[in-house]
Design a protein around this motif. Structure first.
Motif, PDB file in Angstrom:
ATOM      1  N   ASP A 103      -5.419  -2.547  12.064  1.00 34.37           N
ATOM      2  CA  ASP A 103      -4.818  -3.599  11.560  1.00 34.37           C
ATOM      3  C   ASP A 103      -4.365  -3.527  10.405  1.00 34.37           C
ATOM      4  N   GLN A 104      -2.949  -4.270  10.501  1.00 34.39           N
ATOM      5  CA  GLN A 104      -2.313  -4.609   9.492  1.00 34.39           C
ATOM      6  C   GLN A 104      -3.594  -4.723   7.941  1.00 34.39           C
ATOM      7  N   GLU A 105      -4.497  -4.368   7.826  1.00 35.66           N
ATOM      8  CA  GLU A 105      -5.611  -4.710   6.395  1.00 35.66           C
ATOM      9  C   GLU A 105      -6.132  -4.021   6.409  1.00 35.66           C
ATOM     10  N   ASP A 106      -6.011  -2.883   7.712  1.00 35.12           N
ATOM     11  CA  ASP A 106      -6.214  -1.354   7.822  1.00 35.12           C
ATOM     12  C   ASP A 106      -8.121  -1.017   8.020  1.00 35.12           C
ATOM     13  N   PHE A 124       4.153  -2.830  13.118  1.00 42.28           N
ATOM     14  CA  PHE A 124       4.303  -4.312  13.224  1.00 42.28           C
ATOM     15  C   PHE A 124       5.138  -5.582  12.738  1.00 42.28           C
ATOM     16  N   GLU A 125       6.108  -5.416  12.664  1.00 46.80           N
ATOM     17  CA  GLU A 125       6.720  -6.567  12.928  1.00 46.80           C
ATOM     18  C   GLU A 125       8.500  -6.774  14.149  1.00 46.80           C
ATOM     19  N   ARG A 148       4.038   1.945   9.388  1.00 44.07           N
ATOM     20  CA  ARG A 148       3.209   0.589  10.135  1.00 44.07           C
ATOM     21  C   ARG A 148       3.489  -0.862  10.026  1.00 44.07           C
ATOM     22  N   GLU A 149       4.765  -1.455   8.817  1.00 46.67           N
ATOM     23  CA  GLU A 149       4.743  -1.953   8.877  1.00 46.67           C
ATOM     24  C   GLU A 149       6.142  -2.556   9.846  1.00 46.67           C
TER      25      GLU A 149
END
Length: 255
Positions: free
Chosen positions: A149-152, A136-137, A132-133
């Protein structure tokens, strides 16, 4: 084969330039193409081709207005770079259940500048460490990956978003109200306040005027009483004189 014929017949019977949503799930493609799906669907905004045995997107027609593309449960393993050319306005792409294995395949989606949501669920790439990281990067433009989203935080349902937008618009319209309405109300209020002041002034003048009249009436009554008393006294004096005069005359005769 019967299903393929039915789908093709439906496509031919429609006016493609008026179609905005098209679902072709479970039909069978031939050499990466579904017969009848072509660039004449220029107004298409939503296209679903789940489980149609697609191995490539090379023969996908150019659909410049397409915003949502469902390609789940196919056999796609690469060639995603064609999407930026044929569907440049994509905001949602579902590639779950395909044969995507590494980040280099996903890197081809960087040119989809409007892409906000990407689904790679049940693809082998999800088994990578820091999957996931890394995605997104790699794809800075996306907000949601596999529905979070990145904050779940879970992605909102598209229908709920539309309902909320409509409610907000209605609220704004209710708050705004028709133009000129408040100005008229203000004018009416001003008119009412002026009238009220006028009425108060008239009332005050009327009271003072009446009070003056009452005072004058009282004074007139007093004067009338005094005058009446004076007249009575004068009559009394004259009466006494009339009574006394004969007596006086008699006395004078006696003398």
């Amino acid at each position: 084969m019967e299903m393929k014929k039915r789908i093709t017949l439906e496509l031919r019977n429609r006016a493609p330039e008026k179609v905005t949503e098209l679902v072709l799930d479970n039909c069978r493609s031939s050499n990466g193409e579904i017969e009848g799906l072509n660039e004449s669907f220029k107004e298409l905004e939503f296209l679903s081709m789940a489980n149609v045995e697609l191995t490539s997107l090379a023969r996908l027609p150019t659909l410049s207005k397409l915003r949502k593309l469902e390609l789940s449960d196919n056999i796609i393993s690469g060639g995603l770079e064609v999407l930026a050319e044929k569907c440049p306005n994509l905001t949602y792409l579902n590639l779950s259940g395909n044969k995507i294995k590494d980040l280099s395949t996903v890197e081809a989606l960087q040119n989809l500048k409007n892409l906000k949501s990407l689904d790679l669920f049940n693809c082998e790439i999800t088994n990578l460490e820091d999957y996931r990281e890394s995605v997104f990067e790699l794809l800075h433009q996306i907000t949601y990956l596999d529905g979070f989203d990145q904050e779940d935080n879970e992605a909102p349902d598209s229908e709920e978003e539309e309902d909320e937008d409509e409610e907000e618009d209605d609220d704004d319209e209710d708050e705004a109200g028709p133009p000129g309405e408040y100005e008229e109300d203000d004018d009416e209020d001003d008119g009412g306040s002026d009238l009220g002041e006028g009425e108060e002034e008239e009332e005050e003048v009327g009271l003072s005027y009446l009070m003056k009249e009452e005072i004058q009436d009282e004074e007139d009554d007093d004067d009338y009483v005094e005058e009446k008393g004076d007249e009575e006294e004068a009559e009394g004096v004259r009466g006494e004189k009339r009574k006394r005069d004969p007596e006086d005359e008699g006395e004078e005769e006696d003398d």
